[in-house]
Design an enzyme around this catalytic site. Structure first.
Site, PDB file in Angstrom:
ATOM      1  N   SER A  76       0.873  -1.213  -0.065  1.00  0.00           N
ATOM      2  CA  SER A  76      -0.012  -0.133  -0.069  1.00  0.00           C
ATOM      3  C   SER A  76       0.756   1.305  -0.143  1.00  0.00           C
ATOM      4  CB  SER A  76      -0.827  -0.105   1.361  1.00  0.00           C
ATOM      5  OG  SER A  76      -1.472   1.216   1.323  1.00  0.00           O
ATOM      6  N   TYR A  89      -3.115  -0.358  10.477  1.00  0.00           N
ATOM      7  CA  TYR A  89      -2.735  -0.817   8.883  1.00  0.00           C
ATOM      8  C   TYR A  89      -1.363  -0.427   8.352  1.00  0.00           C
ATOM      9  CZ  TYR A  89      -3.944  -1.081   4.001  1.00  0.00           C
ATOM     10  OH  TYR A  89      -3.772  -1.632   2.640  1.00  0.00           O
TER      11      TYR A  89
END
Length: 291
Positions: free
Chosen positions: A157, A170
């Site tokens: 990501s 996250y």
């Protein structure tokens, strides 16, 4: 379930890879039942690879394997379980042979203020996003090294290189993935095995439902899948999507702290303020109650 469709049933594929590059190669895609993983599996199969889709939702994995054109296998896979992962790989190798390409794609994300996040949500993100990648690399890379070929691609990501309020755990998991792969890549620098990490901004999937995109536009799963294929064709270690993201972050990081922080706050979405909790309710039900 293994299924081979006629090539006449496949959609036209415009990826830059030649069919010969992937024809007969064995590829594994974790978290491939839906979203980005399903699209990666579709493109790999369209290029002639034999593709195993692993997903904790085994039904979704099998349904995708059945629906897509090419030679595909759908299997239950829990990347948080060493036993499940080993059994998955044994099944793939028994059906298709040694694994040439591993795409670590499985991931989960809880969004909200760090002090409202439940222990279960934090633990699950680390277990899936970070330890799942570590487990896959440990189980697959030694065989690739012994055979003298292979490519491990991890869909991480932009949170691997950005600070995203509302995605603390996250972000921690994705920062960890990038750090881990940097170290593994250095250990394998004398090996022909390739290591790559794909770092997209916000993608239009259930994982990102109800979140803001900041200065970047919302990406389509097809865009990420196409980047994976390009990376197989021309291996690179770090691939940011959009492509300008990595260079911009590196440039901003050399600025004085106050200027850097101000720019990042304009570019990166604050998910604490922007998240639509209603839009995320179904997805986040997997994490249980908040703390």
């Amino acid at each position: 379930m293994t299924k081979t469709n006629s090539p006449h049933s496949s959609r036209r594929d415009n990826s830059p890879n030649s069919p010969a590059k992937l024809s007969g190669k064995v590829a594994v895609v974790t978290g491939g039942g839906n979203g980005i993983g399903r699209e990666i599996a579709r493109l790999l199969a369209a290029q002639g690879a034999k593709v195993a889709i692993g997903d904790r939702d085994g039904e979704a994995a099998r349904n995708s394997a059945q629906a897509l054109a090419g030679t595909l296998l759908g299997v239950d896979l829990d990347v948080t379980s060493a036993r499940s992962y080993a059994a998955f790989l044994d099944t793939v190798e028994a059906k298709f042979g040694a694994i040439d390409i591993l795409v670590n794609n499985a991931g989960v994300m809880w969004v909200g203020s760090f002090d409202e996040e439940s222990e279960a949500a934090a633990e699950q993100q680390i277990a899936v996003n970070l330890l799942g990648v570590i487990r896959g690399v440990k189980l697959v890379a030694p065989g690739m090294v012994a055979r003298g070929s292979g490519h491990i691609i991890t869909v991480a990501s932009a949170s691997s290189i950005l600070t995203t309020p509302g995605e603390a755990s996250y972000s921690a998991s994705k920062h960890g993935v990038l750090g881990y792969l940097k170290a593994v890549r250095e250990e394998l620098h004398r090996s022909p095995v390739q290591i790559s990490v794909i770092m997209p901004a916000v993608v239009d999937t259930a994982l990102a439902a109800g979140t803001g995109t900041g200065a970047s536009k919302l990406l389509a799963p097809e865009t990420i899948a196409a980047a994976v294929l390009r990376t197989i064709e021309r291996p690179r270690f770090e691939v940011s999507i959009p492509g300008y993201l990595g260079p911009v972050v590196r440039a901003v990081n050399i600025l004085p702290a106050a200027l850097r922080d101000g720019l990042m706050r304009r570019l990166v979405p604050n998910q604490v303020r922007q998240v639509d909790r209603g839009a995320r309710a179904d997805y986040e039900s997997q994490f249980g109650d908040h703390a």
